[in-house]
Design an enzyme around this catalytic site. Structure first.
Site, mmCIF file in Angstrom:
data_model
loop_
_atom_site.group_PDB
_atom_site.id
_atom_site.type_symbol
_atom_site.label_atom_id
_atom_site.label_comp_id
_atom_site.label_asym_id
_atom_site.label_seq_id
_atom_site.Cartn_x
_atom_site.Cartn_y
_atom_site.Cartn_z
ATOM 1 N N ASP A 57 0.856 -1.206 0.004
ATOM 2 C CA ASP A 57 -0.099 -0.015 -0.019
ATOM 3 C C ASP A 57 0.767 1.132 0.129
ATOM 4 O O ASP A 57 0.572 2.190 -0.623
ATOM 5 C CB ASP A 57 -1.029 0.128 1.160
ATOM 6 C CG ASP A 57 -1.710 -1.347 1.330
ATOM 7 O OD1 ASP A 57 -1.307 -2.246 1.003
ATOM 8 O OD2 ASP A 57 -2.697 -1.024 2.385
ATOM 9 N N GLU A 83 -7.952 -9.859 -4.784
ATOM 10 C CA GLU A 83 -7.689 -10.870 -3.958
ATOM 11 C C GLU A 83 -8.891 -11.904 -4.041
ATOM 12 O O GLU A 83 -9.060 -12.714 -3.318
ATOM 13 C CB GLU A 83 -7.371 -10.599 -2.664
ATOM 14 C CG GLU A 83 -6.020 -9.939 -2.517
ATOM 15 C CD GLU A 83 -5.525 -9.344 -1.092
ATOM 16 O OE1 GLU A 83 -6.703 -9.071 -0.357
ATOM 17 O OE2 GLU A 83 -4.385 -9.108 -0.873
ATOM 18 N N LYS A 119 -12.401 -7.559 -6.623
ATOM 19 C CA LYS A 119 -12.181 -6.728 -5.198
ATOM 20 C C LYS A 119 -11.681 -5.308 -5.394
ATOM 21 O O LYS A 119 -12.250 -4.125 -4.831
ATOM 22 C CB LYS A 119 -11.449 -7.520 -4.277
ATOM 23 C CG LYS A 119 -11.379 -6.825 -2.899
ATOM 24 C CD LYS A 119 -10.236 -7.848 -2.127
ATOM 25 C CE LYS A 119 -10.192 -7.079 -0.791
ATOM 26 N NZ LYS A 119 -8.971 -7.603 0.085
ATOM 27 N N GLN A 120 -10.694 -4.968 -6.075
ATOM 28 C CA GLN A 120 -10.091 -3.786 -6.461
ATOM 29 C C GLN A 120 -9.339 -3.613 -7.719
ATOM 30 O O GLN A 120 -9.234 -4.814 -8.476
ATOM 31 C CB GLN A 120 -8.797 -3.623 -5.353
ATOM 32 C CG GLN A 120 -7.728 -4.477 -5.392
ATOM 33 C CD GLN A 120 -7.274 -4.706 -4.036
ATOM 34 O OE1 GLN A 120 -7.494 -5.583 -3.213
ATOM 35 N NE2 GLN A 120 -6.169 -3.924 -3.711
#
Ligand code: BGC
Length: 747
Positions: free
Chosen positions: A352, A480, A582-583
């Site tokens: 991150d 994920e 998810k992202q």
């Protein structure tokens, strides 16, 4: 969505205490100073459901891994920043009854976190034993004197006669809610009273993994003399006042904390004594310098939004919490996904930082802040070698979760497979280099990181004879919600980019300091040239991984809203089989390298993947906001901005009670600056701004190559002002501008 605090440009304010939302309140009113931090726990204690948490940066414990079935290669422990000495506690009794808002009636409740100054305040009135008393609490953790925290409690008797006792504590009898074996992580070394202060020295319990044990000494000094008591893992001092109506009392508690990270155990008490002398205990003076120091940070970094008070509060909250977590003082530290606000993710370092936080720090703080974060990874290279070796591979594999460089997370699909993190580490070096124009890190100390990561990728790929190309099987991409996939496009793309970047860096570096052989360089080139990158020509998209298109492809609008977030409602198996993302995954590359893709490519991939994306990682919306803005989809960009800016303030993902999403907070800044203002920094400084329809304007500052720029955007106007530094060439859309002082352009 759940909103506890009123809308205000600089403050979080509430007049209500909702017992069922106590944990959420504590997360949102957390404060920190980069060295230590604490949840918004009440000084006087609270016997209802809540989560007590005080954390010290870099003080962690290796908690033995707990799994059902052990797999070879699992890390032995899950490292976690542990709950440490609670130094804010001051138990209060009024006429011998405990002042505990979970038990006694109260009125005029007020709670405020001032983001401009980092000061947390609270007050309320209680009536007990015939006396009505107004209590006021104020505290801050100094950003000027990192070891120092200050608390001021005032009690004003409104009616009746009051006997008030305050028991001020240092309490290390604390636990982690996420401890694997319900252990207490602290043992007492010493405690007592010396030179006018009370102290407690505690050490982390032994571990079997060779990880250093940390010692903390916490001390407190008060503006009055009380009676001292000592119990296991606790010291306290009790003060008593007998007051009539109209009278008041005040307790000022000045806390100092030192850890063995900076001061050896045997010298800690002496160091505290020295610090009390140097820092003083004058509450008002300490507060004044705290206010001034926060003012300086805001001067460099503030973002103003006109016409949208919610958006304004959101961005300031995020900047405030990020700066409370990290301001680049110490290259041994990094930024945990929850900072000092909770236990989830163990306070460890994740990708991150490189992927989302560095891109913001580059602009809002001096380059030295980012450099510290790069050095953090450089210093952890030995750990990264070990991770690669454990997977039977060459080079360096940076961990998904770490304190030391060694992987300390045990979910196989993440630890073994989520390899793309090894790309973000290099992207940060690239980002720093292109932003600052300073090649010395990339071609100097940083080269070792680049080369060793390239060596890892060169070993991790395999050659497919059938397709005459190189592949990466058995990986997890940023999404994920799918594991163990083959040829995740993003991972393959990053591996190819790194091999090329490493080749270029080695060629540019003087004297080939790392002795990379010509054969190795040729291998990197060969793999990069033949890296498999799945595409679907008909749709004109990059394919997330080999079998993604065989799934049942549904938009998120087909989902029953009551089943979201999916990770709280669906079985893991159902999630893995679904197409829901998810992202950002493919789109992550377009966020990292906007210059490498055409607008049409971005458009097709965004239109294909975004409708299937559930954004259940807080890291997702900002990437989408930036790309949507670039594609001229203002409304979508604003929708995504709102999710990132108020993710915690409005508890969008229904999990803020566990702590704030610190590392995704930079996302709101990125959405505004990289998204709405279209700032790009590869090949010079560019802007391509637009103003969201609901806003009348916005303004931000960026530090760029020794200059401080003020950028103001209205729907029809862009104003660029050079606040400090030499004249600078800036490109706005396609127009070249020589920025000397202020330039105003019609949009
Ligand atoms: C995300 C990861 C991230 C981690 C910590 C996960 O939910 O999927 O990308 O690194 O949270 O923020």
């Amino acid at each position: 969505m759940k909103r506890l605090f009123e809308i205000d440009p600089w403050k979080l304010v509430t007049h209500q205490l909702i017992p069922t939302e106590k944990r959420l309140q504590e997360s949102l009113t957390a404060i920190g100073n980069g060295y230590m931090g604490m949840r918004g726990n009440f000084e006087e204690g609270y016997s209802g459901d809540h989560h007590l948490g005080t954390y010290f940066a870099g003080v962690w414990y290796p908690d033995k891994t707990r799994v059902g079935w052990w797999k070879n290669g699992y890390p032995d422990y899950f490292g976690k920043v542990i709950n440490g000495v609670n130094f804010a506690g001051v138990a209060i009794r009024l006429n011998d009854l405990p002042v505990d808002l979970a038990q006694v009636p109260y009125d005029d409740f007020y709670l405020e976190l001032d983001m401009q100054t980092g000061i947390l305040q609270r007050n309320y009135t209680v009536e007990l034993g015939g006396a009505r008393v107004r209590f006021t609490f104020e505290r801050f953790l100094s950003i000027v004197k990192k070891e120092l925290g200050a608390i001021k409690i005032t009690a004003e008797v409104l009616t009746g006669a009051a006997v008030i006792t305050m028991t001020s504590k240092l309490d290390s009898d604390v636990t982690n809610e996420d401890s694997n074996y319900e252990e207490h992580f602290w043992e007492e070394i010493a405690a007592g009273q010396v030179s006018g202060f009370d102290y407690l020295t505690v050490r982390t319990i032994p571990n079997n993994f060779g990880i250093e044990r940390f010692t903390i000494t916490a001390a407190m000094q008060h503006n009055a003399k009380g009676s001292f008591t000592q119990e296991a893992l606790k010291v306290s001092e009790t003060f008593t006042w007998q007051l009539a109506a109209g009278e008041s009392c005040e307790l000022v508690k000045t806390v100092l904390v030192v850890t063995s990270r900076d001061v050896p155990e045997s010298k800690q008490v002496a160091k505290i004594k020295e610090l009390y002398q140097a820092y003083g205990t004058d509450y008002e003076a300490l507060k004044t310098e705290q206010i001034a120091a926060w003012g300086q940070r805001w001067e460099l970094a503030d973002v103003e939004i006109a016409g949208d008070a919610e958006a304004q509060q959101g961005i300031r909250f995020n900047l405030f919490q990020l700066f409370a977590t990290y301001y680049g003082e110490d290259s041994r530290l990094n930024i945990g996904p929850k900072g000092f606000t909770g236990e989830k993710y163990g306070g460890a370092t994740y990708w991150d930082t490189e992927a989302y936080v560095i891109p913001m720090y580059l602009s809002v703080a001096q380059p030295a802040v980012t450099k510290k974060l790069l050095e953090y990874r450089l210093n952890q290279l030995p750990g990264a070698y070990l991770n690669a070796q454990r997977q039977g591979l060459k080079g360096a594999l940076y961990p998904m979760v770490t304190f030391t460089g060694v992987e300390c997370h045990n979910e196989w699909e993440i630890t073994f497979e989520e390899l793309h993190r090894n790309g973000a580490i290099i992207h940060a070096i690239y980002n720093y280099t292109t932003y600052t124009g300073d090649e010395s890190y990339r071609l100097g100390d940083g080269l070792a990181v680049i080369v060793e990561i390239a060596r890892f990728w060169a070993d991790r790929v395999h050659y497919s004879k059938a397709k005459d190309c190189y592949m990466l099987h058995g990986v997890t991409g940023p999404n994920e919600y799918e594991n163990n996939v083959n040829n995740n496009w993003y991972t393959n793309y990053m591996a190819r980019w790194i091999l090329n970047y490493a080749h270029e860096s080695v060629t540019l570096a003087e004297g080939n300091p790392l002795a990379v052989t010509p054969e190795e360089l040729a291998t990197w080139q060969e793999i990069a040239a033949k890296m498999y990158l799945p595409e679907d020509e008909e749709r004109g998209i990059f394919v997330q991984h080999d079998t993604f298109l065989d799934k049942e492809l549904l938009p998120t609008t087909a989902l029953d809203p009551s089943e979201r977030p999916l990770n709280q409602h669906w079985s893991w198996d159902k999630i893995l089989r679904s197409c829901f993302i998810k992202q950002a995954d493919v789109l992550q590359a377009m966020y990292f390298f906007p210059e490498n893709f055409t607008k049409a490519e971005k458009e097709r991939n965004f239109d294909f993947y975004e409708p299937m994306t559930v954004h259940e990682s807080s890291l997702s919306p900002c990437v989408h906001a930036i790309i949507a803005a670039e594609l001229g989809r203002g409304e979508k960009a604003v929708e995504m901005y709102k999710r990132t800016a108020r993710l915690d303030l409005d508890n969008y993902n229904n999990d803020t009670e566990d702590g704030l999403h610190i590392t995704s907070m930079s996302g709101s800044w990125l959405a505004i600056v990289r998204g709405f203002a279209g700032m790009r920094t590869v090949g010079g400084l560019h802007f391509a701004p637009f103003c969201p329809a609901d806003w009348s304007g916005y303004r931000f500052r960026v530090n760029y190559r020794g200059r401080l720029l003020d950028v103001q955007v209205r729907s029809d106007l862009l104003t660029l002002t050079l606040k400090a530094g030499a004249a600078l060439a800036v490109t706005v859309f396609d127009q070249e501008i020589d920025l000397q002082d202020t330039v105003t352009l019609m949009l």
